[in-house]
Design a protein around this motif. Structure first.
Motif, mmCIF file in Angstrom:
data_model
loop_
_atom_site.group_PDB
_atom_site.id
_atom_site.type_symbol
_atom_site.label_atom_id
_atom_site.label_comp_id
_atom_site.label_asym_id
_atom_site.label_seq_id
_atom_site.Cartn_x
_atom_site.Cartn_y
_atom_site.Cartn_z
ATOM 1 N N GLN A 88 -8.265 4.321 -3.400
ATOM 2 C CA GLN A 88 -6.960 4.909 -3.701
ATOM 3 C C GLN A 88 -7.022 5.621 -5.042
ATOM 4 N N TYR A 89 -6.381 6.770 -5.086
ATOM 5 C CA TYR A 89 -6.340 7.546 -6.325
ATOM 6 C C TYR A 89 -4.956 8.169 -6.459
ATOM 7 N N GLY A 90 -4.428 8.137 -7.688
ATOM 8 C CA GLY A 90 -3.148 8.773 -7.943
ATOM 9 C C GLY A 90 -3.079 9.265 -9.373
ATOM 10 N N GLU A 91 -2.229 10.247 -9.607
ATOM 11 C CA GLU A 91 -2.047 10.747 -10.970
ATOM 12 C C GLU A 91 -0.683 11.390 -11.105
ATOM 13 N N ASN A 92 -0.215 11.496 -12.346
ATOM 14 C CA ASN A 92 1.047 12.148 -12.634
ATOM 15 C C ASN A 92 0.891 13.657 -12.587
ATOM 16 N N GLN A 93 1.989 14.325 -12.479
ATOM 17 C CA GLN A 93 1.949 15.783 -12.436
ATOM 18 C C GLN A 93 1.362 16.357 -13.713
ATOM 19 N N GLN A 125 -6.781 4.411 -10.223
ATOM 20 C CA GLN A 125 -7.846 4.332 -9.239
ATOM 21 C C GLN A 125 -7.996 2.880 -8.790
ATOM 22 N N ALA A 126 -8.261 2.707 -7.528
ATOM 23 C CA ALA A 126 -8.490 1.366 -6.991
ATOM 24 C C ALA A 126 -9.540 1.451 -5.895
ATOM 25 N N TYR A 127 -10.515 0.577 -5.983
ATOM 26 C CA TYR A 127 -11.584 0.499 -4.988
ATOM 27 C C TYR A 127 -11.781 -0.974 -4.637
ATOM 28 N N ALA A 186 0.823 -1.208 0.000
ATOM 29 C CA ALA A 186 0.000 0.000 0.000
ATOM 30 C C ALA A 186 0.858 1.260 0.000
ATOM 31 N N ALA A 187 2.005 1.197 0.655
ATOM 32 C CA ALA A 187 2.847 2.379 0.770
ATOM 33 C C ALA A 187 3.468 2.812 -0.544
ATOM 34 N N THR A 188 3.526 1.927 -1.531
ATOM 35 C CA THR A 188 4.097 2.309 -2.817
ATOM 36 C C THR A 188 3.192 3.253 -3.594
ATOM 37 N N GLY A 189 1.894 3.258 -3.266
ATOM 38 C CA GLY A 189 0.957 4.078 -4.017
ATOM 39 C C GLY A 189 0.592 3.491 -5.358
ATOM 40 N N LEU A 190 0.995 2.254 -5.618
ATOM 41 C CA LEU A 190 0.751 1.604 -6.906
ATOM 42 C C LEU A 190 -0.406 0.621 -6.783
ATOM 43 N N TYR A 206 1.498 11.672 -7.639
ATOM 44 C CA TYR A 206 0.839 11.934 -6.367
ATOM 45 C C TYR A 206 -0.205 10.850 -6.117
ATOM 46 N N PHE A 207 -0.346 10.438 -4.870
ATOM 47 C CA PHE A 207 -1.402 9.472 -4.568
ATOM 48 C C PHE A 207 -2.007 9.742 -3.193
ATOM 49 N N LEU A 208 -3.260 9.307 -3.058
ATOM 50 C CA LEU A 208 -4.039 9.481 -1.837
ATOM 51 C C LEU A 208 -4.828 8.198 -1.620
ATOM 52 N N SER A 209 -4.815 7.677 -0.395
ATOM 53 C CA SER A 209 -5.576 6.457 -0.114
ATOM 54 C C SER A 209 -6.323 6.601 1.211
ATOM 55 N N TYR A 210 -7.458 5.892 1.279
ATOM 56 C CA TYR A 210 -8.299 5.916 2.470
ATOM 57 C C TYR A 210 -8.732 4.495 2.776
#
Length: 950
Positions: A188-193, A200-202, A73-77, A942-946
């Protein structure tokens, strides 16, 4: 900061602490919670330690690392392949999202590779059992969502004596969640600059745990959006911004050849009166004005979407017997896009503009033409539906005074693949649309009434993309469909336990059998296979085989509790495998572990291994490809330009001394990178292939000083030797064998015309080569004592490649590739991950540094990007190399546990937005990628997870 998204702004504001390290911990480390599962100190699960013996007293003699659920999870991938590629012992797999020109049923999947040996030589298990492989021998990790994973264990050692075929580079074992009570949701959501490549992952998980049973159910959805070559200077052109005008392909405006003079004329851009030669200008091959930058229409990294359902149940029938079942269904969709087809007269079927066509500038004479159909890009869409079911039982019993365990399992996997391809031309219809025309009721129409009745519409091809009407588009462009399926049925039974006791401990034995049946087929589009399409023609693949195997493993403790030998034990394993296609093979493994004193473990192995030929290797149909290659007889950039012996060999074969290689656009190549062939090359299978064979040697130590709790060091040496490697003999090698190595056996694989141009080339599979690689792995991990200001952990994982020697055929020179960029594969001398992990109460944070050493690349030319001009490249007969620098990527992460049984984390991968060097050998690999390695980050991410528990 340009193009800064809202997510990026929010994360940048929140990130005030350093990142959590995603570095894997060695499973032999003491005081390391994440590594503990890989010590096989539980009788519940067969873990990847390279041993089937279940004993809480066995400390692994093989190098094993583990990634926990938290580390993933910490990789953001959001996909397993990308997570594994962060480990220093893994490398770029055989197929990546950057391989835009690749074709076949495996395209769109994600894979992994250990020790730079390839995805086919890396065995993937799920819960200790083989996962489905396709007809190419590849295991698609995209069918396994990260949401169902408890941990991933990686054995960095040969293990064919335990697991059978493919375990040459190592073994990846994915352990799924099986003990869970309650419910959990993750977003989880992430995107490039740049705002692209969004991930996206749910997922939603329910679990129930009682004394009698365990049930886990997970539903998940993952989506990764496309990244486009045109969005970045790095990828906007084939060779990057330093050579932005090089590598352009056939243009979007029509070019014709004067039948009388042979001169090429191009329609003035925007003109639609193509029947008047006054509206044309002479073609200048040195200018990009009449060419097209194909990168602007191509995906850089292809998009994917995955839906998955997973259920696992375990029921304790008695105190000593349990039943288990698991089911997994996944559906993946992916797509990739190429620029429109480089349509020209000499491809597949000879197509011309009729002399009786209104749009022909040379009335009365058929003319040859060139034009890229950019108005209809080539798009491939893959849909894969994969089902996997497992039923089994396991238990324990006492035999005399010894404890024994047993298990029996049946697994069934089926993957169905459907491919839809658009953008290729129906050459029969195209010729009719370019054929004779007439005027009916004031309209230009196809002259043949029968053709008109079947939809024929005249095509003003030379006028460019704007002149292609919807009616023409529907008539000349086809929709192609291909399908594939692979099925695996696998039965295994194992029993292990103590045989008798020695003063140093119990002698343990494990024995087992396995029966496996693989079947698969690939049916290409029927029309494409006919050769009347501009698509790559290929014949169907259909085959199957069965294997029956038996193994035995013996673990013998020799000394214990003595001065100089706190522990000394040996392990011997042997596996017999009988395949219905090639026969039998037996592979043995010998290992030892020795503790001269309590803090130090010395370990070593000698293992024999093999890789069985895949269904495609054995039964694959003939296929086509447009490869990028360098002709050694090219008088400017080939080996003949600097090697008189090669020049003489080419001349003796009838190649003119002034011969120049021409690329797909009809232009002379302008660098040692070569060019893409304008005619398709053929490749095929070989039903007489034998298995690849290997030997692996490892020697290492683990030092865990008792006077510094939480600290350990690991150092392992490995040497792997492969023989009879299976590969297709690619165009560059065939030509080099013939002219540089002067081996006549390869000279009959291709033909040339009087000008020297290659008109046909046939590649096929063979047990031809060998490979030797060796290196060192070093790890250091320290979990500091609890401090008032938090808990800290520091980790370092490195691998150093000392040798990677490839010989493509007997008598051919050895390619010393360690430290080189070899196409899409960077054979880095040194890779390292350094991480710092911190936690205090509800807060956690961390930082990871990922380091890649520099590589050697082909020179651009003798005076440009060639800082080692005197380097001799013995395997291609050329000179010069370009040494390029190292690159490091920094990742940070911050987490917080919320009061309502939830947690949130934010992070940035590649914090400083570093870019890797350009490697022109990547373009030379012919996969359609720009000059950027897939191993490198392309952007700040950048990534954000909940996480919410119920």
């Amino acid at each position: 900061m340009k193009n800064k998204t809202l997510l990026a702004s929010a994360i940048a504001a929140a990130l005030v602490l350093t990142a959590w390290s995603a570095t894997a911990q060695d499973t032999t480390a003491q005081g390391n919670d994440t590594a503990a599962p890989a010590k096989a100190k539980t009788l519940d699960t067969v873990t990847v330690t390279g041993s089937r013996i279940r004993s809480v007293d066995v400390e692994t003699a093989q190098p094993v690392v583990a990634l926990s659920r938290e580390q993933i999870a910490a990789t953001g991938l959001t996909n397993v392949s990308a997570v594994l590629q962060r480990m220093v012992s893994t490398n770029t797999p055989d197929l990546t999202a950057q391989d835009t020109l690749s074709s076949g049923p495996a395209v769109g999947g994600t894979y992994t590779s250990l020790r730079n040996l390839g995805s086919q030589r890396t065995l993937v298990l799920v819960n200790g059992r083989r996962w489905s492989t396709d007809i190419d021998g590849l295991t698609d990790l995209s069918t396994i969502p990260t949401s169902i994973i408890e941990r991933i264990e990686v054995l960095k050692d040969g293990a064919s004596s335990i697991y059978g075929s493919d375990a040459i580079g190592g073994v990846v074992n994915i352990i799924t969640r099986d003990h869970f009570n309650g419910a959990e949701a993750n977003v989880q959501y992430g995107e490039n600059q740049k705002g692209d490549g969004q991930q996206q992952a749910y997922d939603l998980t329910f679990g129930s745990h009682t004394d009698k049973s365990d049930t886990v159910f997970t539903a998940s959805y993952q989506n990764t959006d496309a990244m486009w070559d045109r969005e970045r200077d790095l990828t906007r052109t084939s060779y990057g911004p330093r050579h932005a005008n090089v590598g352009w392909g056939l243009g979007q405006y029509g070019r014709v050849v004067d039948p009388a003079t042979g001169q090429d004329y191009v329609i003035n851009h925007g003109s639609t009166d193509t029947g008047n030669l006054a509206n044309y200008h002479l073609y200048d091959p040195t200018s990009t004005a009449d060419k097209y930058n194909t990168q602007q229409d191509m995906t850089f990294r292809a998009p994917t979407r995955l839906k998955n359902l997973f259920v696992q149940h375990r029921y304790n029938l008695t105190d000593n017997i349990s039943l288990h079942a698991a089911g997994n269904y996944s559906e993946r969709t992916s797509s990739s896009q190429l620029a429109g087809y480089p349509f020209q007269s000499g491809v597949n079927q000879y197509t011309v503009i009729s002399g009786q066509n209104t749009y022909n500038p040379f009335p009365g004479q058929d003319v040859e033409f060139f034009r890229r159909t950019v108005e209809v890009p080539r798009i491939s869409r893959n849909n894969v539906k994969m089902s996997h079911f497992n039923l089994g039982a396991q238990g324990y019993f006492t035999l005399g005074s010894q404890e024994w365990s047993w298990d029996a399992d049946y697994s069934y996997s089926n993957a169905s693949i459907h491919q839809l391809t658009t953008g290729n031309l129906n050459l029969l219809n195209a010729q009719k649309a370019l054929g004779p025309t007439s005027v009916v009721d004031g309209q230009i129409v196809c002259a043949s009434a029968d053709d008109r009745a079947n939809g024929c519409t005249p095509w003003n091809l030379l006028a460019g993309p704007a002149a292609t009407t919807d009616a023409v588009r529907n008539y000349v462009f086809g929709i192609e469909q291909a399908s594939a399926q692979n099925t695996t049925r696998d039965f295994t039974a194992n029993v292990s336990g103590g045989v008798f006791d020695l003063p140093a401990g119990t002698v343990n034995l494990a024995v087992g059998v396995e029966h496996r049946r693989l079947a698969g087929w690939f049916t290409p589009d029927q029309f494409a296979s006919s050769g009347y399409s501009t698509d790559l023609a290929s014949a169907p693949t259909n085959g199957k085989y069965t294997t029956n195997e038996a193994y035995a493993e013996l673990d013998v403790p020799i000394l214990q509790g003595m001065t100089g030998a706190q522990e000394l034990a040996v392990n011997i394993a042997s596996r017999y495998s009988h395949y219905s296609n090639f026969g039998s093979t037996t592979n043995n493994k010998y290992s030892f572990r020795w503790k001269p004193f309590e803090d130090l473990l010395v370990r070593g192995t000698y293992a024999e291994g093999f890789r069985a030929p895949t269904l495609s290797d054995l039964y694959g149909g003939t296929g086509q490809s447009f490869e990028t290659f360098l002709d050694p007889c090219d008088s400017a950039y080939g080996a003949a330009a600097s090697n008189p012996t090669v020049a003489a060999t080419c001349a003796a074969a009838g190649v003119p001394a002034s011969y120049r290689q021409v690329d797909q656009a009809g232009k002379l190549i302008d660098s040692k990178a070569g060019g893409q062939t304008p005619v398709p090359f053929l490749s095929g299978s070989n039903s007489h292939l034998k298995p690849e064979t290997s030997t692996t040697r490892t020697l290492g130590l683990v030092y865990s000083p008792h006077y510094v709790p939480g600290l350990d060091f690991t150092l392992d040496y490995y040497r792997i030797t492969l023989a009879n490697t299976i590969s297709s003999v690619v165009a560059s090698d065939i030509l080099d064998y013939c002219y540089v190595q002067n081996d006549p056996a390869f000279c009959n694989r291709f033909t040339r015309d009087a000008s020297g141009k290659i008109t046909a080339l046939n590649e096929s599979m063979a047990n031809l080569g060998s490979l030797k690689t060796e290196g060192y792995d070093f790890g250091a991990h320290y979990r500091l004592p609890q401090l008032p200001y938090g808990q800290f952990a520091v980790s370092l994982e490195t691998t150093y490649l000392t040798k990677y020697d490839l010989q493509t055929g007997p008598g051919n020179p050895t390619q010393t590739l360690a430290g080189w960029d070899s196409g899409m594969q960077g054979l880095f001398r040194l890779r390292a991950n350094l991480g710092v992990d911190w936690s205090l109460g509800n807060y956690s944070a961390g930082w990871t540094l990922r380091y890649f050493s520099g590589l050697r690349d082909t020179c651009w030319d003798a005076t440009t990007e060639c800082n080692a001009p005197h380097y001799t490249n013995p395997w291609i007969g050329g000179f010069g190399a370009s040494n390029k620098g190292a690159v490091a990527f920094n990742d940070i992460r911050f987490g917080y546990k919320l009061p309502w049984n939830a947690s949130v984390s934010v992070g940035v991968n590649n914090l400083f937005n570093k870019k890797g060097p350009f490697y022109y050998n990547v373009v030379g690999a012919g996969t359609g990628s720009a000059a950027y390695l897939p191993a490198f980050d392309i952007d700040r991410y950048y990534f954000l997870s909940y996480n919410q528990k119920f």
